[in-house]
Design a protein around this motif. Structure first.
Motif, PDB file in Angstrom:
ATOM      1  N   THR A 203      -0.862  -5.020  15.240  1.00 25.21           N
ATOM      2  CA  THR A 203       0.319  -4.234  14.927  1.00 25.21           C
ATOM      3  C   THR A 203       0.997  -4.760  13.675  1.00 25.21           C
ATOM      4  O   THR A 203       2.009  -4.228  13.247  1.00 25.21           O
ATOM      5  N   ASN A 204       0.419  -5.814  13.087  1.00 22.52           N
ATOM      6  CA  ASN A 204       0.980  -6.363  11.851  1.00 22.52           C
ATOM      7  C   ASN A 204      -0.076  -6.329  10.748  1.00 22.52           C
ATOM      8  O   ASN A 204      -1.268  -6.442  11.019  1.00 22.52           O
ATOM      9  N   CYS A 205       0.366  -6.204   9.503  1.00 20.21           N
ATOM     10  CA  CYS A 205      -0.530  -6.229   8.349  1.00 20.21           C
ATOM     11  C   CYS A 205      -1.254  -7.566   8.324  1.00 20.21           C
ATOM     12  O   CYS A 205      -0.630  -8.619   8.442  1.00 20.21           O
ATOM     13  N   SER A 206      -2.576  -7.519   8.130  1.00 17.93           N
ATOM     14  CA  SER A 206      -3.345  -8.772   8.153  1.00 17.93           C
ATOM     15  C   SER A 206      -3.161  -9.572   6.873  1.00 17.93           C
ATOM     16  O   SER A 206      -3.570 -10.719   6.790  1.00 17.93           O
ATOM     17  N   ILE A 207      -2.543  -8.955   5.842  1.00 17.39           N
ATOM     18  CA  ILE A 207      -2.319  -9.680   4.585  1.00 17.39           C
ATOM     19  C   ILE A 207      -0.921 -10.313   4.555  1.00 17.39           C
ATOM     20  O   ILE A 207      -0.774 -11.508   4.348  1.00 17.39           O
ATOM     21  N   CYS A 208       0.112  -9.492   4.798  1.00 17.66           N
ATOM     22  CA  CYS A 208       1.477 -10.015   4.640  1.00 17.66           C
ATOM     23  C   CYS A 208       2.240 -10.151   5.956  1.00 17.66           C
ATOM     24  O   CYS A 208       3.327 -10.713   5.988  1.00 17.66           O
ATOM     25  N   GLY A 209       1.674  -9.611   7.029  1.00 18.40           N
ATOM     26  CA  GLY A 209       2.320  -9.762   8.322  1.00 18.40           C
ATOM     27  C   GLY A 209       3.374  -8.720   8.664  1.00 18.40           C
ATOM     28  O   GLY A 209       3.982  -8.770   9.731  1.00 18.40           O
ATOM     29  N   ARG A 210       3.571  -7.755   7.741  1.00 21.05           N
ATOM     30  CA  ARG A 210       4.555  -6.694   7.977  1.00 21.05           C
ATOM     31  C   ARG A 210       4.178  -5.876   9.214  1.00 21.05           C
ATOM     32  O   ARG A 210       3.014  -5.612   9.459  1.00 21.05           O
ATOM     33  N   LYS A 211       5.152  -5.476   9.993  1.00 22.02           N
ATOM     34  CA  LYS A 211       4.898  -4.617  11.152  1.00 22.02           C
ATOM     35  C   LYS A 211       4.427  -3.250  10.665  1.00 22.02           C
ATOM     36  O   LYS A 211       5.059  -2.656   9.785  1.00 22.02           O
ATOM     37  N   LEU A 212       3.320  -2.767  11.219  1.00 25.97           N
ATOM     38  CA  LEU A 212       2.742  -1.512  10.739  1.00 25.97           C
ATOM     39  C   LEU A 212       3.385  -0.295  11.397  1.00 25.97           C
ATOM     40  O   LEU A 212       3.894  -0.371  12.513  1.00 25.97           O
ATOM     41  N   ASN A 213       3.330   0.833  10.641  1.00 25.94           N
ATOM     42  CA  ASN A 213       3.780   2.137  11.130  1.00 25.94           C
ATOM     43  C   ASN A 213       5.218   2.145  11.665  1.00 25.94           C
ATOM     44  O   ASN A 213       5.484   2.666  12.738  1.00 25.94           O
ATOM     45  N   GLN A 214       6.099   1.517  10.880  1.00 20.44           N
ATOM     46  CA  GLN A 214       7.518   1.565  11.238  1.00 20.44           C
ATOM     47  C   GLN A 214       8.159   2.755  10.530  1.00 20.44           C
ATOM     48  O   GLN A 214       8.003   2.920   9.327  1.00 20.44           O
ATOM     49  N   GLU A 215       8.845   3.577  11.287  1.00 27.72           N
ATOM     50  CA  GLU A 215       9.406   4.809  10.729  1.00 27.72           C
ATOM     51  C   GLU A 215      10.368   4.561   9.573  1.00 27.72           C
ATOM     52  O   GLU A 215      10.408   5.314   8.618  1.00 27.72           O
ATOM     53  N   ASN A 216      11.137   3.491   9.672  1.00 25.60           N
ATOM     54  CA  ASN A 216      12.150   3.236   8.643  1.00 25.60           C
ATOM     55  C   ASN A 216      11.600   2.401   7.488  1.00 25.60           C
ATOM     56  O   ASN A 216      12.342   1.968   6.623  1.00 25.60           O
ATOM     57  N   ASP A 217      10.276   2.141   7.487  1.00 30.51           N
ATOM     58  CA  ASP A 217       9.670   1.320   6.433  1.00 30.51           C
ATOM     59  C   ASP A 217       8.485   2.076   5.829  1.00 30.51           C
ATOM     60  O   ASP A 217       7.378   2.077   6.350  1.00 30.51           O
ATOM     61  N   HIS A 218       8.761   2.714   4.679  1.00 25.22           N
ATOM     62  CA  HIS A 218       7.771   3.573   4.034  1.00 25.22           C
ATOM     63  C   HIS A 218       6.477   2.832   3.702  1.00 25.22           C
ATOM     64  O   HIS A 218       5.393   3.409   3.733  1.00 25.22           O
ATOM     65  N   LEU A 219       6.578   1.548   3.364  1.00 23.44           N
ATOM     66  CA  LEU A 219       5.395   0.796   2.930  1.00 23.44           C
ATOM     67  C   LEU A 219       4.575   0.257   4.099  1.00 23.44           C
ATOM     68  O   LEU A 219       3.586  -0.429   3.903  1.00 23.44           O
ATOM     69  N   SER A 220       5.001   0.565   5.327  1.00 27.67           N
ATOM     70  CA  SER A 220       4.325  -0.039   6.484  1.00 27.67           C
ATOM     71  C   SER A 220       3.185   0.822   7.025  1.00 27.67           C
ATOM     72  O   SER A 220       2.569   0.453   8.016  1.00 27.67           O
ATOM     73  N   SER A 221       2.869   1.957   6.369  1.00 27.68           N
ATOM     74  CA  SER A 221       1.777   2.813   6.850  1.00 27.68           C
ATOM     75  C   SER A 221       0.502   1.998   7.014  1.00 27.68           C
ATOM     76  O   SER A 221       0.155   1.191   6.156  1.00 27.68           O
ATOM     77  N   ASP A 222      -0.202   2.258   8.096  1.00 29.84           N
ATOM     78  CA  ASP A 222      -1.401   1.492   8.424  1.00 29.84           C
ATOM     79  C   ASP A 222      -2.587   1.946   7.574  1.00 29.84           C
ATOM     80  O   ASP A 222      -3.046   3.077   7.674  1.00 29.84           O
ATOM     81  N   CYS A 223      -3.086   1.073   6.715  1.00 30.72           N
ATOM     82  CA  CYS A 223      -4.275   1.375   5.910  1.00 30.72           C
ATOM     83  C   CYS A 223      -5.428   0.536   6.449  1.00 30.72           C
ATOM     84  O   CYS A 223      -5.889  -0.399   5.790  1.00 30.72           O
ATOM     85  N   GLY A 224      -5.850   0.804   7.648  1.00 30.21           N
ATOM     86  CA  GLY A 224      -6.971   0.078   8.244  1.00 30.21           C
ATOM     87  C   GLY A 224      -6.652  -1.365   8.570  1.00 30.21           C
ATOM     88  O   GLY A 224      -7.465  -2.259   8.325  1.00 30.21           O
ATOM     89  N   GLY A 225      -5.469  -1.611   9.102  1.00 32.42           N
ATOM     90  CA  GLY A 225      -5.102  -2.968   9.503  1.00 32.42           C
ATOM     91  C   GLY A 225      -4.232  -3.698   8.497  1.00 32.42           C
ATOM     92  O   GLY A 225      -3.726  -4.772   8.771  1.00 32.42           O
ATOM     93  N   ASP A 226      -4.114  -3.104   7.299  1.00 36.21           N
ATOM     94  CA  ASP A 226      -3.216  -3.664   6.280  1.00 36.21           C
ATOM     95  C   ASP A 226      -2.162  -2.620   5.947  1.00 36.21           C
ATOM     96  O   ASP A 226      -2.379  -1.432   6.130  1.00 36.21           O
ATOM     97  N   CYS A 227      -1.024  -3.079   5.432  1.00 40.02           N
ATOM     98  CA  CYS A 227       0.044  -2.121   5.141  1.00 40.02           C
ATOM     99  C   CYS A 227      -0.158  -1.493   3.752  1.00 40.02           C
ATOM    100  O   CYS A 227      -0.835  -2.047   2.889  1.00 40.02           O
ATOM    101  N   TRP A 228       0.434  -0.330   3.542  1.00 38.35           N
ATOM    102  CA  TRP A 228       0.359   0.343   2.243  1.00 38.35           C
ATOM    103  C   TRP A 228       1.037  -0.506   1.152  1.00 38.35           C
ATOM    104  O   TRP A 228       0.649  -0.466  -0.007  1.00 38.35           O
ATOM    105  N   GLY A 229       2.004  -1.313   1.547  1.00 41.83           N
ATOM    106  CA  GLY A 229       2.638  -2.205   0.577  1.00 41.83           C
ATOM    107  C   GLY A 229       1.608  -3.090  -0.108  1.00 41.83           C
ATOM    108  O   GLY A 229       1.600  -3.224  -1.327  1.00 41.83           O
TER     109      GLY A 229
END
Ligand SMILES: [Zn+2]
Length: 160
Positions: free
Chosen positions: A7-33
């Protein structure tokens, strides 16, 4: 085997797919950020366009687009071009530039290692000896805590 996504980005640790965080979209286990920046560094047109919009919206204040490195055999120089997140040249910008060759046994030979300043076009031009084999030559750009390393190779203009 399909692995269960974290549920967290494997690169930066950001929580994935959070509605209030545009960069958190799940790109295969990593965030769009993280993925967006990697794709933009690789020259992805879509990512660069998207990141520019996100920068304007204040979502990526720390984004530094990767430098463009060009080598032209006929002019015998390496050009390093810095653009800001809006795609404009970084004028009178200081950065550390290193040009080096890879040798055997993971050793390197440094040809150039200086603090340089971009000109009015956001470009630094460094003469290079074209008799050398450029296949194993690298360019390292350091700006603060960000470092980019890329191969120096001749850019061939695409036929259109
Ligand atoms: Zn991330």
């Amino acid at each position: 085997v399909l692995q269960k996504m974290g549920t967290n980005c494997s690169i930066c640790g950001r929580k994935l797919n959070q509605e209030n965080d545009h960069l958190s979209s799940d790109c295969g286990g990593d965030c769009w950020g993280c993925i967006g920046e990697i794709e933009a560094d690789m020259g992805g047109e879509y990512a660069i366009k998207q990141l520019r919009e996100e920068f304007k919206a204040g979502l990526r204040n720390d984004w530094l687009p990767s430098p463009k490195v060009k080598f032209n055999k006929s002019s015998d120089v390496v050009e390093v071009c810095l653009k800001n997140p809006l795609g404009e040249p970084y004028v009178y910008e200081n950065f550390e530039l290193q040009l080096y060759s890879e040798l055997m046994f993971k050793r390197t030979k440094v040809h150039f290692d200086k603090l340089v300043t971009t000109n009015l076009n956001g470009v630094v031009v460094i003469p290079i000896n074209k008799k050398r084999n450029l296949k194993k030559d690298w360019c390292k750009v350091t700006r603060g805590d960000k470092i980019w390393t890329c191969r120096i190779e001749e850019r061939v203009k695409p036929n259109k």
